[in-house]
Write a protein that holds these residues in place. Structure first.
Motif, PDB file in Angstrom:
ATOM      1  N   LYS B   9       0.840  -1.187   0.000  1.00 48.87           N
ATOM      2  CA  LYS B   9       0.000   0.000   0.000  1.00 48.87           C
ATOM      3  C   LYS B   9       0.882   1.247   0.000  1.00 48.87           C
ATOM      4  O   LYS B   9       1.746   1.376   0.865  1.00 48.87           O
ATOM      5  CB  LYS B   9      -0.879   0.000   1.256  1.00 48.87           C
ATOM      6  N   ASP B  42       5.016  -3.364   4.752  1.00 44.53           N
ATOM      7  CA  ASP B  42       4.929  -4.098   3.488  1.00 44.53           C
ATOM      8  C   ASP B  42       6.316  -4.453   2.964  1.00 44.53           C
ATOM      9  O   ASP B  42       6.496  -5.428   2.239  1.00 44.53           O
ATOM     10  CB  ASP B  42       4.135  -3.297   2.443  1.00 44.53           C
ATOM     11  N   SER B 124      -1.352  -0.736   8.228  1.00 46.90           N
ATOM     12  CA  SER B 124      -0.778   0.378   7.492  1.00 46.90           C
ATOM     13  C   SER B 124      -0.539   1.521   8.474  1.00 46.90           C
ATOM     14  O   SER B 124      -1.068   1.510   9.576  1.00 46.90           O
ATOM     15  CB  SER B 124      -1.746   0.838   6.403  1.00 46.90           C
ATOM     16  N   THR B 129      -6.142   0.139  10.083  1.00 50.26           N
ATOM     17  CA  THR B 129      -7.183  -0.681  10.679  1.00 50.26           C
ATOM     18  C   THR B 129      -6.684  -2.082  11.030  1.00 50.26           C
ATOM     19  O   THR B 129      -7.259  -2.731  11.890  1.00 50.26           O
ATOM     20  CB  THR B 129      -8.378  -0.855   9.716  1.00 50.26           C
TER      21      THR B 129
HETATM   22  C1  LIG Z   1      -8.354   7.789   9.928  1.00 41.37           C
HETATM   23  C2  LIG Z   1      -8.948   6.611   9.221  1.00 41.37           C
HETATM   24  C3  LIG Z   1      -9.714   5.694   9.919  1.00 41.37           C
HETATM   25  C4  LIG Z   1     -10.307   4.612   9.282  1.00 41.37           C
HETATM   26  N1  LIG Z   1     -11.070   3.751  10.001  1.00 41.37           N
HETATM   27  C5  LIG Z   1     -11.656   2.703   9.385  1.00 41.37           C
HETATM   28  C6  LIG Z   1     -12.440   1.782  10.113  1.00 41.37           C
HETATM   29  O1  LIG Z   1     -12.597   1.928  11.325  1.00 41.37           O
HETATM   30  N2  LIG Z   1     -13.023   0.740   9.463  1.00 41.37           N
HETATM   31  C7  LIG Z   1     -12.845   0.533   8.115  1.00 41.37           C
HETATM   32  O2  LIG Z   1     -13.363  -0.447   7.593  1.00 41.37           O
HETATM   33  N3  LIG Z   1     -12.089   1.389   7.399  1.00 41.37           N
HETATM   34  C8  LIG Z   1     -11.498   2.465   7.992  1.00 41.37           C
HETATM   35  N4  LIG Z   1     -10.731   3.329   7.276  1.00 41.37           N
HETATM   36  C9  LIG Z   1     -10.558   3.083   5.853  1.00 41.37           C
HETATM   37  C10 LIG Z   1      -9.427   2.060   5.619  1.00 41.37           C
HETATM   38  O3  LIG Z   1      -8.227   2.529   6.137  1.00 41.37           O
HETATM   39  C11 LIG Z   1      -9.316   1.859   4.154  1.00 41.37           C
HETATM   40  O4  LIG Z   1     -10.433   1.139   3.762  1.00 41.37           O
HETATM   41  C12 LIG Z   1      -8.147   1.089   3.671  1.00 41.37           C
HETATM   42  O5  LIG Z   1      -8.292   0.805   2.287  1.00 41.37           O
HETATM   43  C13 LIG Z   1      -7.984  -0.214   4.422  1.00 41.37           C
HETATM   44  O6  LIG Z   1      -6.714  -0.240   4.653  1.00 41.37           O
HETATM   45  P1  LIG Z   1      -5.838  -0.029   5.953  1.00 41.37           P
HETATM   46  O7  LIG Z   1      -4.780   0.848   5.512  1.00 41.37           O
HETATM   47  O8  LIG Z   1      -6.621   0.347   7.110  1.00 41.37           O
HETATM   48  O9  LIG Z   1      -5.406  -1.549   6.028  1.00 41.37           O
HETATM   49  P2  LIG Z   1      -4.578  -2.420   7.072  1.00 41.37           P
HETATM   50  O10 LIG Z   1      -5.383  -3.591   7.379  1.00 41.37           O
HETATM   51  O11 LIG Z   1      -4.071  -1.587   8.190  1.00 41.37           O
HETATM   52  O12 LIG Z   1      -3.386  -2.799   6.146  1.00 41.37           O
HETATM   53  C14 LIG Z   1      -2.672  -4.004   6.333  1.00 41.37           C
HETATM   54  C15 LIG Z   1      -2.011  -4.449   5.071  1.00 41.37           C
HETATM   55  O13 LIG Z   1      -2.963  -4.694   4.059  1.00 41.37           O
HETATM   56  C16 LIG Z   1      -2.396  -4.426   2.795  1.00 41.37           C
HETATM   57  N5  LIG Z   1      -3.157  -3.352   2.159  1.00 41.37           N
HETATM   58  C17 LIG Z   1      -3.987  -2.459   2.740  1.00 41.37           C
HETATM   59  N6  LIG Z   1      -4.501  -1.615   1.816  1.00 41.37           N
HETATM   60  C18 LIG Z   1      -3.976  -1.998   0.629  1.00 41.37           C
HETATM   61  C19 LIG Z   1      -4.097  -1.525  -0.701  1.00 41.37           C
HETATM   62  N7  LIG Z   1      -4.880  -0.477  -0.999  1.00 41.37           N
HETATM   63  N8  LIG Z   1      -3.388  -2.145  -1.676  1.00 41.37           N
HETATM   64  C20 LIG Z   1      -2.598  -3.199  -1.396  1.00 41.37           C
HETATM   65  N9  LIG Z   1      -2.442  -3.697  -0.156  1.00 41.37           N
HETATM   66  C21 LIG Z   1      -3.122  -3.099   0.847  1.00 41.37           C
HETATM   67  C22 LIG Z   1      -0.975  -3.999   3.039  1.00 41.37           C
HETATM   68  O14 LIG Z   1      -0.146  -5.158   2.978  1.00 41.37           O
HETATM   69  C23 LIG Z   1      -1.041  -3.467   4.461  1.00 41.37           C
HETATM   70  O15 LIG Z   1       0.215  -3.515   5.129  1.00 41.37           O
HETATM   71  C24 LIG Z   1     -10.120   4.416   7.896  1.00 41.37           C
HETATM   72  C25 LIG Z   1      -9.327   5.320   7.195  1.00 41.37           C
HETATM   73  C26 LIG Z   1      -8.739   6.407   7.829  1.00 41.37           C
HETATM   74  C27 LIG Z   1      -7.894   7.348   7.049  1.00 41.37           C
END
Ligand SMILES: Cc1cc2nc3c(=O)[nH]c(=O)nc-3n(C[C@H](O)[C@H](O)[C@H](O)COP(=O)(O)OP(=O)(O)OC[C@H]3O[C@@H](n4cnc5c(N)ncnc54)[C@H](O)[C@@H]3O)c2cc1C
Ligand SMILES: Cc1cc2nc3c(=O)[nH]c(=O)nc-3n(C[C@H](O)[C@H](O)[C@H](O)COP(=O)(O)OP(=O)(O)OC[C@H]3O[C@@H](n4cnc5c(N)ncnc54)[C@H](O)[C@@H]3O)c2cc1C
Lengths: 343, 267
Positions: B9, B42, B124, B129
């Motif tokens: 990501k 990542d 991330s 999340t």
């Molecule tokens: C302040 C804030 C709060 C949020 N709270 C919520 C919430 O409570 N519930 C909810 O459902 N969404 C929430 N979101 C939205 C969520 O962050 C996005 O949906 C995001 O796409 C999910 O990714 P993450 O970064 O949270 O994933 P995480 O689960 O933290 O990421 C873990 C891993 O997943 C992989 N990954 C994640 N995104 C991608 C990508 N786009 N492409 C490739 N690999 C990826 C990577 O390997 C990464 O290291 C929030 C966003 C923000 C900015």
């Protein structure tokens, strides 16, 4: 949305080895508060083997009903069987809210369950509120705590959240009455996922950071392992625990379990004393709910001062030794706190 | 070993996070001028994949859902040693929460096909999340393990996985395919060699839109996201900010007083 659904608030009662995780009791405290506002029930979901004995503790901390899923195949936490049991219960009973601790287990289990049900899940909540319609508003940190988002889940049920350990307060334990219900466990034989080869426990000796009333936290500015012992001494004098930012953990002055912040613990002691800490959001998000914050930093413009009640813009080496001396001479009860004094 | 997919990501570089502000109109974050980097964990996921490839062969494919500018970040992963990359980019993906993101990434994994392991970071640094690993696995109907601090291949098609939990570790035995997310202790990512940067230039980045993936439009983007952002704020603090001044003795005297006032010690 299904009109028949009730407004019950569920708490996942996490246990390992027959021991309840503190966060589950904290969540019951919050669940009680939410359920009382909407006039609904608090239900704890207890999954494991020979865990029925824990049910009364959950009642005594605020649960009206405890669902117990007790089965030898559930003795150790395994993601797929636990997901199956939890999901079946949710589908059958249709709760309004499901709260789960943001622990190693909770952050793995909750998203899997939410995805299977196809409902929303908010991550690492630090606060939970109800809006005027009784919908859950879930306050979550992002960007290392520099951003705080409020998440709602208007059109799907249940509303699910994982909640940071330490963010909510448990109710004091008192004799209460509740209903304990054994659940029928129906597990598919196939695909239980990875097999457990072994579980290794690393025991931590001293009082857990989240429970300490006083936390003396040190940062990179403390400078050395030798200086670090000053913090330990101050913490002992105040009957508290020592916390850290990331650099001291990387340096080996402190252990991983002592780290406070986004990737560490969330604490809210009565008194937090920060020494040589710059105040990066990653750290601040884990301590800014402390009741009183005192910061010692030689940089008069340190960011941590923005988040402090009492500011000491001095070299900590000038302050801590006389402070420790002064406290020793004045704290009456210091002798009863186990300190080895020079003869 | 067949194929390993590594989910990467692009995230805003934390060095520039002080530049973030709120657009009071749209209630979204203004992040102009903040460059992107690969989410730090990542890199650890990618390192784990490269190490497995080195001992057991196979192909390492990067998978990312992001706007087209993410190519720069993806090149970094290719320079580290990944064989090729697939970038999922489409306006209809915008606004996806974790559930919708997992849905899209799962479609990407199926499109790539033939994989033994999908590796992610545990969380991330922006959305953070930590929900993607479990949700992606659920969409793919595969088992998953989070908090991974170690993995070794056991025989032809099994893995022994070390998972960090509170006060300890769990050792797990898993077959393929499996979805894993790693913590930083799992390894130390390699430095990007200069030759890697050159080699990355000629590696393939396949761009796919939802025309290629055909995910149900009801399940992606804002529409397909059960969670909604009801508010967003950039944090500020309200504290007493009382500055203690004077000689060291004066300060210590006042400090002792403030500590007493907190009621944590008796005198
Ligand atoms: C302040 C804030 C709060 C949020 N709270 C919520 C919430 O409570 N519930 C909810 O459902 N969404 C929430 N979101 C939205 C969520 O962050 C996005 O949906 C995001 O796409 C999910 O990714 P993450 O970064 O949270 O994933 P995480 O689960 O933290 O990421 C873990 C891993 O997943 C992989 N990954 C994640 N995104 C991608 C990508 N786009 N492409 C490739 N690999 C990826 C990577 O390997 C990464 O290291 C929030 C966003 C923000 C900015
Ligand atoms: C994804 C991610 C997650 C993270 N999670 C966490 C987390 O959970 N917890 C955490 O703490 N960090 C975390 N970090 C690291 C975080 O970004 C900061 O690097 C860290 O908090 C800074 O620690 P510090 O304040 O001790 O060090 P520094 O920022 O180096 O500050 C040291 C301070 O000490 C002061 N100082 C120096 N000498 C003296 C002296 N003699 N007397 C008094 N003051 C002195 C200096 O003025 C300075 O302000 C994370 C980082 C990332 C990227």
């Amino acid at each position: 949305m299904d009109e028949k659904r009730n407004r019950d608030v569920w708490v996942f009662a996490e246990q390992r080895n027959g021991e309840l995780h503190d966060v589950s009791l904290e969540l019951l405290g919050k669940a009680r508060d939410l359920a009382d506002k909407t006039g609904s029930k608090v239900i704890a979901v207890l999954i494991g083997y020979h865990v029925r004995k824990l049910a009364q503790t959950l009642v005594n901390h605020g649960a009206d009903v405890v669902f117990v899923a007790d089965d030898t195949r559930l003795e150790n936490y395994r993601l797929l069987p636990y997901t199956h049991v939890f999901e079946s219960l949710i589908k059958e009973h249709g709760p309004d809210v499901v709260l789960i601790g943001a622990t190693a287990m909770g952050v793995e289990l909750a998203p899997r369950v939410a995805a299977r049900i196809r409902t929303g899940l908010s991550a690492h909540c630090i606060d939970l509120k109800l809006d005027e319609n009784g919908n859950l508003l879930q306050v979550v940190p992002g960007w290392g705590g520099g951003v705080v988002a409020t998440i709602a889940c208007p059109d799907h049920r249940p509303q699910m959240s994982t909640v940071m350990p330490g963010a909510m307060k448990a109710l004091p334990e008192e004799e209460r009455e509740g209903r304990i219900e054994e659940m029928y466990v129906d597990l598919p034989d196939s695909n239980m996922g990875p097999e457990i080869l072994g579980i290794e426990r690393v025991v931590a000796g001293e009082q857990p950071l989240e429970k300490a009333e006083v936390v003396v936290a040190g940062g990179w500015g403390v400078g050395s392992e030798e200086n670090w012992s000053l913090l330990e001494e101050l913490a002992r004098l105040l009957g508290g625990a020592v916390g850290a930012t990331r650099p001291p953990v990387d340096e080996g002055w402190a252990r991983e379990g002592q780290m406070v912040g986004q990737s560490g613990k969330t604490i809210r002691p009565t008194l937090y004393i920060g020494v040589g800490i710059s105040g990066v959001m990653h750290h601040v998000v884990g301590m800014d709910q402390s009741k009183n914050i005192i910061s010692i930093n030689s940089n008069p413009d340190a960011d941590i001062f923005e988040a402090s009640d009492v500011i000491v813009a001095e070299d900590f080496m000038k302050i801590l030794p006389p402070l420790i001396r002064e406290l020793k001479s004045r704290v009456k009860s210091w002798r009863s706190i186990n300190i080895s004094e020079e003869k | 070993m067949n194929r390993i997919i590594v989910c990467v990501k692009p995230v805003p570089d934390p060095k520039h996070w002080d530049k973030v502000s709120m657009d009071p109109e749209t209630k979204t974050l203004k992040r102009e001028g903040i460059p992107n980097i690969m989410n730090p964990l990542d890199k650890h996921a990618l390192e784990a994949a490269l190490a497995l490839r080195e001992s057991h062969g196979g192909e390492v494919v990067l998978l990312s859902m992001a706007p087209p500018f993410a190519k720069t970040t993806i090149r970094e992963g290719l320079a580290m040693g990944a064989d090729r990359a697939v970038l999922l980019s489409d306006r209809v993906f915008a606004g996806s929460d974790s559930l919708a993101t997992a849905e899209i990434l799962a479609a990407g994994c199926r499109w790539i096909g033939g994989f033994d392991i999908v590796l992610c970071g545990n969380l991330s640094i922006d959305g953070s999340t930590a929900q993607i690993c479990s949700q992606l696995a659920e969409m793919l109907d595969l088992p998953n393990v989070m908090h991974v601090t170690g993995m070794e291949e056991s025989g032809e098609d099994n893995l022994i996985i070390t998972q960090k939990i509170e006060n300890g570790y769990v050792k797990l035995f898993s077959g393929f395919p499996v979805v894993l997310s790693v913590r930083k202790e799992v390894n130390k990512p390699r430095y990007i060699p200069f030759t890697g940067i050159l080699a990355a230039e000629s590696k393939e980045i396949t761009m796919l839109s939802n025309k290629d993936l055909c995910v149900d439009p009801e399940r992606i983007g804002l529409k397909g996201s059960p969670t909604k952002m009801a508010g967003l704020e950039v944090r500020k603090f309200e504290r007493k900010k009382e500055k203690l001044e004077g000689t060291v003795d004066d300060i210590v005297e006042k400090l002792v007083e403030r500590i007493y006032q907190c009621g944590v010690i008796e005198c």
